[in-house]
Design an enzyme around this catalytic site. Structure first.
Site, PDB file in Angstrom:
ATOM      1  N   SER A  17       0.811  -1.226   0.000  1.00 53.23           N
ATOM      2  CA  SER A  17       0.000   0.000   0.000  1.00 53.23           C
ATOM      3  C   SER A  17       0.845   1.277   0.000  1.00 53.23           C
ATOM      4  O   SER A  17       1.785   1.421   0.787  1.00 53.23           O
ATOM      5  CB  SER A  17      -0.914   0.013   1.228  1.00 53.23           C
ATOM      6  OG  SER A  17      -1.627   1.233   1.270  1.00 53.23           O
ATOM      7  N   THR A  64      -9.249  -1.046   2.126  1.00 50.04           N
ATOM      8  CA  THR A  64      -9.000  -1.505   0.761  1.00 50.04           C
ATOM      9  C   THR A  64      -9.358  -2.986   0.653  1.00 50.04           C
ATOM     10  O   THR A  64      -9.899  -3.577   1.590  1.00 50.04           O
ATOM     11  CB  THR A  64      -7.551  -1.158   0.337  1.00 50.04           C
ATOM     12  OG1 THR A  64      -7.396  -1.483  -1.043  1.00 50.04           O
ATOM     13  CG2 THR A  64      -6.504  -1.888   1.150  1.00 50.04           C
ATOM     14  N   LYS A  68     -13.980  -3.589   1.677  1.00 47.29           N
ATOM     15  CA  LYS A  68     -14.806  -2.389   1.505  1.00 47.29           C
ATOM     16  C   LYS A  68     -16.292  -2.653   1.783  1.00 47.29           C
ATOM     17  O   LYS A  68     -17.002  -1.772   2.259  1.00 47.29           O
ATOM     18  CB  LYS A  68     -14.624  -1.809   0.101  1.00 47.29           C
ATOM     19  CG  LYS A  68     -13.251  -1.165  -0.095  1.00 47.29           C
ATOM     20  CD  LYS A  68     -13.126  -0.540  -1.476  1.00 47.29           C
ATOM     21  CE  LYS A  68     -11.697  -0.114  -1.750  1.00 47.29           C
ATOM     22  NZ  LYS A  68     -11.525   0.502  -3.057  1.00 47.29           N
ATOM     23  N   ASP A 105     -13.740   6.757  -3.770  1.00 46.04           N
ATOM     24  CA  ASP A 105     -13.119   6.254  -5.009  1.00 46.04           C
ATOM     25  C   ASP A 105     -13.661   6.969  -6.246  1.00 46.04           C
ATOM     26  O   ASP A 105     -12.905   7.350  -7.142  1.00 46.04           O
ATOM     27  CB  ASP A 105     -13.369   4.748  -5.168  1.00 46.04           C
ATOM     28  CG  ASP A 105     -12.445   3.917  -4.300  1.00 46.04           C
ATOM     29  OD1 ASP A 105     -11.394   4.434  -3.881  1.00 46.04           O
ATOM     30  OD2 ASP A 105     -12.775   2.743  -4.038  1.00 46.04           O
ATOM     31  N   ALA A 131     -16.816  -5.392 -13.356  1.00 52.03           N
ATOM     32  CA  ALA A 131     -18.071  -5.072 -12.661  1.00 52.03           C
ATOM     33  C   ALA A 131     -17.958  -5.421 -11.182  1.00 52.03           C
ATOM     34  O   ALA A 131     -18.907  -5.875 -10.562  1.00 52.03           O
ATOM     35  CB  ALA A 131     -19.229  -5.828 -13.309  1.00 52.03           C
ATOM     36  N   GLY A 132     -16.779  -5.206 -10.625  1.00 53.30           N
ATOM     37  CA  GLY A 132     -16.563  -5.496  -9.208  1.00 53.30           C
ATOM     38  C   GLY A 132     -16.830  -4.269  -8.349  1.00 53.30           C
ATOM     39  O   GLY A 132     -17.520  -3.321  -8.762  1.00 53.30           O
ATOM     40  N   GLY A 133     -16.252  -4.264  -7.158  1.00 47.99           N
ATOM     41  CA  GLY A 133     -16.484  -3.185  -6.203  1.00 47.99           C
ATOM     42  C   GLY A 133     -16.045  -1.832  -6.733  1.00 47.99           C
ATOM     43  O   GLY A 133     -16.702  -0.811  -6.468  1.00 47.99           O
ATOM     44  N   ALA A 134     -14.948  -1.799  -7.491  1.00 47.38           N
ATOM     45  CA  ALA A 134     -14.455  -0.512  -7.990  1.00 47.38           C
ATOM     46  C   ALA A 134     -15.461   0.100  -8.959  1.00 47.38           C
ATOM     47  O   ALA A 134     -15.774   1.291  -8.897  1.00 47.38           O
ATOM     48  CB  ALA A 134     -13.097  -0.694  -8.672  1.00 47.38           C
ATOM     49  N   ARG A 155     -16.290 -10.197 -17.419  1.00 46.70           N
ATOM     50  CA  ARG A 155     -16.042 -11.612 -17.701  1.00 46.70           C
ATOM     51  C   ARG A 155     -17.254 -12.455 -17.305  1.00 46.70           C
ATOM     52  O   ARG A 155     -17.667 -13.341 -18.023  1.00 46.70           O
ATOM     53  CB  ARG A 155     -14.793 -12.043 -16.912  1.00 46.70           C
ATOM     54  CG  ARG A 155     -14.385 -13.457 -17.084  1.00 46.70           C
ATOM     55  CD  ARG A 155     -13.110 -13.736 -16.338  1.00 46.70           C
ATOM     56  NE  ARG A 155     -13.227 -13.526 -14.888  1.00 46.70           N
ATOM     57  CZ  ARG A 155     -12.260 -13.698 -14.023  1.00 46.70           C
ATOM     58  NH1 ARG A 155     -11.062 -14.051 -14.447  1.00 46.70           N
ATOM     59  NH2 ARG A 155     -12.456 -13.506 -12.736  1.00 46.70           N
TER      60      ARG A 155
HETATM   61  P1  NAP Z   1     -13.148  -6.957  -7.422  1.00 46.31           P
HETATM   62  O1  NAP Z   1     -14.405  -6.525  -6.750  1.00 46.31           O
HETATM   63  O2  NAP Z   1     -12.434  -8.164  -6.932  1.00 46.31           O
HETATM   64  O3  NAP Z   1     -13.516  -7.172  -8.985  1.00 46.31           O
HETATM   65  C1  NAP Z   1     -12.544  -7.626  -9.877  1.00 46.31           C
HETATM   66  C2  NAP Z   1     -13.056  -7.464 -11.306  1.00 46.31           C
HETATM   67  O4  NAP Z   1     -12.012  -7.850 -12.182  1.00 46.31           O
HETATM   68  C3  NAP Z   1     -14.282  -8.308 -11.652  1.00 46.31           C
HETATM   69  O5  NAP Z   1     -15.067  -7.620 -12.581  1.00 46.31           O
HETATM   70  C4  NAP Z   1     -13.637  -9.538 -12.266  1.00 46.31           C
HETATM   71  O6  NAP Z   1     -14.481 -10.228 -13.158  1.00 46.31           O
HETATM   72  C5  NAP Z   1     -12.508  -8.893 -13.035  1.00 46.31           C
HETATM   73  N1  NAP Z   1     -11.390  -9.791 -13.334  1.00 46.31           N
HETATM   74  C6  NAP Z   1     -10.502 -10.331 -12.444  1.00 46.31           C
HETATM   75  N2  NAP Z   1      -9.588 -11.052 -13.102  1.00 46.31           N
HETATM   76  C7  NAP Z   1      -9.899 -10.991 -14.426  1.00 46.31           C
HETATM   77  C8  NAP Z   1      -9.320 -11.526 -15.599  1.00 46.31           C
HETATM   78  N3  NAP Z   1      -8.234 -12.308 -15.543  1.00 46.31           N
HETATM   79  N4  NAP Z   1      -9.887 -11.224 -16.794  1.00 46.31           N
HETATM   80  C9  NAP Z   1     -10.997 -10.430 -16.856  1.00 46.31           C
HETATM   81  N5  NAP Z   1     -11.594  -9.893 -15.777  1.00 46.31           N
HETATM   82  C10 NAP Z   1     -11.045 -10.165 -14.570  1.00 46.31           C
HETATM   83  O7  NAP Z   1     -12.054  -5.786  -7.428  1.00 46.31           O
HETATM   84  P2  NAP Z   1     -12.345  -4.220  -7.412  1.00 46.31           P
HETATM   85  O8  NAP Z   1     -12.471  -3.763  -6.008  1.00 46.31           O
HETATM   86  O9  NAP Z   1     -13.454  -3.945  -8.359  1.00 46.31           O
HETATM   87  O10 NAP Z   1     -10.970  -3.621  -7.970  1.00 46.31           O
HETATM   88  C11 NAP Z   1     -10.602  -3.730  -9.344  1.00 46.31           C
HETATM   89  C12 NAP Z   1      -9.230  -3.106  -9.507  1.00 46.31           C
HETATM   90  O11 NAP Z   1      -9.314  -1.690  -9.327  1.00 46.31           O
HETATM   91  C13 NAP Z   1      -8.248  -3.631  -8.456  1.00 46.31           C
HETATM   92  O12 NAP Z   1      -7.068  -4.033  -9.106  1.00 46.31           O
HETATM   93  C14 NAP Z   1      -8.018  -2.443  -7.539  1.00 46.31           C
HETATM   94  O13 NAP Z   1      -6.699  -2.409  -7.042  1.00 46.31           O
HETATM   95  C15 NAP Z   1      -8.271  -1.255  -8.476  1.00 46.31           C
HETATM   96  N6  NAP Z   1      -8.697  -0.049  -7.727  1.00 46.31           N
HETATM   97  C16 NAP Z   1      -7.905   1.053  -7.793  1.00 46.31           C
HETATM   98  C17 NAP Z   1      -8.260   2.213  -7.105  1.00 46.31           C
HETATM   99  C18 NAP Z   1      -7.384   3.434  -7.160  1.00 46.31           C
HETATM  100  O14 NAP Z   1      -7.515   4.323  -6.305  1.00 46.31           O
HETATM  101  N7  NAP Z   1      -6.512   3.562  -8.150  1.00 46.31           N
HETATM  102  C19 NAP Z   1      -9.432   2.233  -6.331  1.00 46.31           C
HETATM  103  C20 NAP Z   1     -10.238   1.077  -6.306  1.00 46.31           C
HETATM  104  C21 NAP Z   1      -9.844  -0.062  -6.992  1.00 46.31           C
HETATM  105  P3  NAP Z   1     -15.479 -11.398 -12.615  1.00 46.31           P
HETATM  106  O15 NAP Z   1     -16.679 -10.682 -12.029  1.00 46.31           O
HETATM  107  O16 NAP Z   1     -15.816 -12.181 -13.831  1.00 46.31           O
HETATM  108  O17 NAP Z   1     -14.713 -12.178 -11.580  1.00 46.31           O
END
Ligand code: NAP
Length: 280
Positions: A17, A64, A68, A105, A131-134, A155
């Site tokens: 982090s 994080t 969340k 965010d 379509a995850g938490g972000a 996906r």
């Molecule tokens: P999450 O809830 O775990 O969701 C992950 C997403 O990625 C889902 O849509 C998942 O698809 C997809 N995914 C994972 N592996 C994949 C692959 N190999 N091919 C295609 N799709 C894939 O995570 P999140 O919280 O949304 O975060 C997503 C990213 O954003 C993270 O890497 C996080 O570090 C980053 N982020 C950055 C900030 C910032 O301040 N810069 C803030 C928030 C988040 P499925 O639904 O099919 O599993």
């Protein structure tokens, strides 16, 4: 002399982090007497653990992956944007003694896109990959800019469809749609946001170059080496502009800092310092 107020970021894993560095730079810049540390949370024990910290030594906590949603449940008082996202990344104990939660965010992303990169989203075509938490956290502020079209591609298509349903009441004049990652609609898009965690895995995203036109901006929410494959694709496909998510990280942190301390730090110098340190 009174002791500095204490804050922390909780996640698992957490060793990577940058939040302690960012908040330490904010505190130095604004002259705030505070400390900020990283703490590894225990899955399944978020409420007891973090609730205990907030009742005790910590004034506020950033949250994080993967906590969340737990943070959203722990907060007794939630901002509208955190409630909509179903996720909180900023917690603090209010004057009423209750735990408050917010999600910075989305506003962090919008500040980086609009203020630093100069993107105007009104009337534009936007594609979000993931379509995850972000994605859940950024949909509300994106829809508030009234793009012409906003497509969420995932996906697992059912997850994207669920998000499109959950936010349909906020879509207004925007065509909000969902699709599968392997059935993307024709481009060009004005903005392509990579909100997947694919960059952190071995599997590369397979994206057609036809998504890109001469004024497309590509933005990966991930930063550092994990963003390189997407940014390389964006350059090869001819995007006008591309960026990783380090600016978003700094901006969402600045919003949290402002909530806690009542002063909004300047983000430009902090982003420049982090870029400089990453290049060393
Ligand atoms: P999450 O809830 O775990 O969701 C992950 C997403 O990625 C889902 O849509 C998942 O698809 C997809 N995914 C994972 N592996 C994949 C692959 N190999 N091919 C295609 N799709 C894939 O995570 P999140 O919280 O949304 O975060 C997503 C990213 O954003 C993270 O890497 C996080 O570090 C980053 N982020 C950055 C900030 C910032 O301040 N810069 C803030 C928030 C988040 P499925 O639904 O099919 O599993």
């Amino acid at each position: 002399m009174s002791r500095p107020d204490r804050y922390a970021v909780v996640g698992n894993p957490i060793h990577h982090s940058l939040s302690p560095r960012i908040h330490t730079l904010f505190a130095e810049q604004t002259g705030q007497a505070m400390t900020y540390e990283a703490r590894r949370g225990t899955p399944g024990q978020f409420a007891e653990e973090v609730g205990g910290w907030l009742a005790g030594e910590l004034r506020g906590v950033n949250v994080t992956v993967p906590f969340k949603e737990d943070a959203c449940q722990l907060a007794a008082v939630l901002s509208d944007r955190a409630r909509r996202a179903g996720a909180a990344n900023t917690l603090w104990t209010g004057d009423d003694g209750r735990i408050h939660g917010d999600n910075t965010d989305g506003v962090g992303l919008l500040r980086d896109l609009e203020d630093r990169l100069g993107c105007d989203l009104n009337g534009r075509r936007i594609l979000i990959l993931g379509a995850g938490g972000a994605t859940r956290g950024i949909l509300l502020p994106l829809l508030e800019r009234t793009p012409a079209e906003l497509i969420v591609a995932n996906r697992t298509p059912a997850r994207a469809e669920g998000l499109a349903r959950d936010f349909a009441d906020l879509a207004g004049d925007t065509r909000l749609q969902a699709c599968a990652l392997d059935a993307l609609p024709d481009g060009p898009f004005d903005l392509i946001l990579n909100a997947t965690a694919a960059g952190l895995s071995e599997d590369a995203l397979e994206l057609p170059a036809g998504l890109v036109g001469p004024r497309t901006t590509a933005y990966d929410l991930v930063y550092g080496p994990a963003a390189l494959r997407f940014l390389d694709w964006a350059e090869a496909a001819g995007c006008a502009l591309s960026s990783d998510g380090l600016g978003m990280l700094v901006e969402q942190a600045a919003e949290a800092f402002a909530i806690w301390r009542g002063v909004h730090p300047e983000t430009g110098p902090v982003l420049a310092t982090l870029r400089h340190e990453a290049a060393d």
